[in-house]
Design a protein around this motif. Structure first.
Motif, PDB file in Angstrom:
ATOM      1  N   ILE A 120       0.841  -1.201   0.000  1.00 55.78           N
ATOM      2  CA  ILE A 120       0.000   0.000   0.000  1.00 55.78           C
ATOM      3  C   ILE A 120       0.874   1.248   0.000  1.00 55.78           C
ATOM      4  N   ALA A 121       1.920   1.242   0.800  1.00 56.99           N
ATOM      5  CA  ALA A 121       2.828   2.385   0.846  1.00 56.99           C
ATOM      6  C   ALA A 121       3.534   2.586  -0.486  1.00 56.99           C
ATOM      7  N   VAL A 122       3.961   1.492  -1.111  1.00 54.35           N
ATOM      8  CA  VAL A 122       4.594   1.589  -2.427  1.00 54.35           C
ATOM      9  C   VAL A 122       3.610   2.144  -3.453  1.00 54.35           C
ATOM     10  N   ALA A 123       2.389   1.641  -3.425  1.00 52.55           N
ATOM     11  CA  ALA A 123       1.367   2.099  -4.376  1.00 52.55           C
ATOM     12  C   ALA A 123       1.093   3.591  -4.222  1.00 52.55           C
ATOM     13  N   ALA A 124       1.066   4.062  -2.977  1.00 59.82           N
ATOM     14  CA  ALA A 124       0.830   5.489  -2.732  1.00 59.82           C
ATOM     15  C   ALA A 124       1.936   6.331  -3.347  1.00 59.82           C
ATOM     16  N   ARG A 125       3.145   5.841  -3.242  1.00 59.78           N
ATOM     17  CA  ARG A 125       4.276   6.567  -3.817  1.00 59.78           C
ATOM     18  C   ARG A 125       4.225   6.555  -5.340  1.00 59.78           C
ATOM     19  N   VAL A 126       3.785   5.450  -5.926  1.00 58.82           N
ATOM     20  CA  VAL A 126       3.632   5.377  -7.389  1.00 58.82           C
ATOM     21  C   VAL A 126       2.627   6.425  -7.859  1.00 58.82           C
ATOM     22  N   VAL A 127       1.510   6.526  -7.169  1.00 57.42           N
ATOM     23  CA  VAL A 127       0.500   7.526  -7.538  1.00 57.42           C
ATOM     24  C   VAL A 127       1.075   8.929  -7.414  1.00 57.42           C
ATOM     25  N   GLU A 128       1.836   9.157  -6.367  1.00 57.53           N
ATOM     26  CA  GLU A 128       2.444  10.471  -6.164  1.00 57.53           C
ATOM     27  C   GLU A 128       3.375  10.838  -7.323  1.00 57.53           C
ATOM     28  N   LEU A 129       4.190   9.896  -7.763  1.00 65.25           N
ATOM     29  CA  LEU A 129       5.100  10.168  -8.879  1.00 65.25           C
ATOM     30  C   LEU A 129       4.326  10.383 -10.175  1.00 65.25           C
TER      31      LEU A 129
END
Length: 206
Positions: A120-129
């Motif tokens: 979930i944390a990785v996915a949030a960062r992907v969306v941010e980028l």
């Protein structure tokens, strides 16, 4: 697992085996989202994008790092879920064995919840980028920005249910609270992913 062919991975996913399963699939969604962001960034280079060169470089590096981490989580999830199945196989012939088995199951469930929580944390960062590169990214690959956020959204929502199913069996209140906290931003993350997709759809409809 990351060195398997796609066909080999899917064959294992379809097999009657405990792992890989939904948790591994969630991590792979995240890895694909990160890879798509990196691809868009690598197409957003050259003189035309010189003003954004520093930011593009940071996005590329960040996306590559996230892809590597997500791939590692595919394997970590498979290992953690296997530990759960092994814990359930422990003997329970007497009270001592039952207590030991119960503790092992609780510990294994906590371990199984951690990889999807990190997904979930990785996915949030992907969306941010993806949000960062959308305003100036190469328009020829703008649909891949949407594809990246949709993959990240799938990663987060899939990982969420894989955390939730383990929460009930975790005995440690602090661990359970920590893992539950990882779920609180999933709806907002999904909404942000949808917003990126809608922005892309409006752009290509012009």
């Amino acid at each position: 697992m990351q060195d398997q062919t796609i066909g080999g991975y899917l064959e294992r996913l379809a097999a009657r085996e405990p792992a890989p399963g939904g948790g591994a699939a969630a991590a792979l969604h995240a890895a694909q989202g990160a890879a798509l962001v990196a691809m868009v960034a690598r197409y957003t280079t050259g003189e035309k994008y010189a003003a954004h060169a520093e930011q593009v470089a940071a996005i590329t590096a960040g996306a590559d790092e996230l892809r590597s981490r997500a791939l590692a989580l595919v394997q970590e999830d498979a290992r953690a879920f296997t530990a759960v199945t092994e814990a359930y196989k422990l003997p329970r012939a007497d009270d001592e064995q039952k207590a030991a088995r119960s503790r092992a199951i609780a510990d294994a469930l906590a371990g199984a919840a951690r990889p999807p929580a990190e997904v979930i944390a990785v996915a949030a960062r992907v969306v941010e980028l993806a949000e960062q590169i959308l305003p100036f990214g190469n328009p020829n690959v703008v649909t891949d920005v949407a594809a990246a956020t949709e993959a990240a959204r799938a990663a987060a929502t899939t990982a969420r249910v894989n955390v939730e199913i383990n929460l009930g069996g975790i005995k440690d209140d602090a661990v359970r609270a920590e893992l539950a906290a990882a779920l609180t931003g999933v709806e907002a993350l999904a909404a942000r992913a949808r917003a990126v997709t809608e922005a892309v759809r409006k752009e290509i409809a012009r």
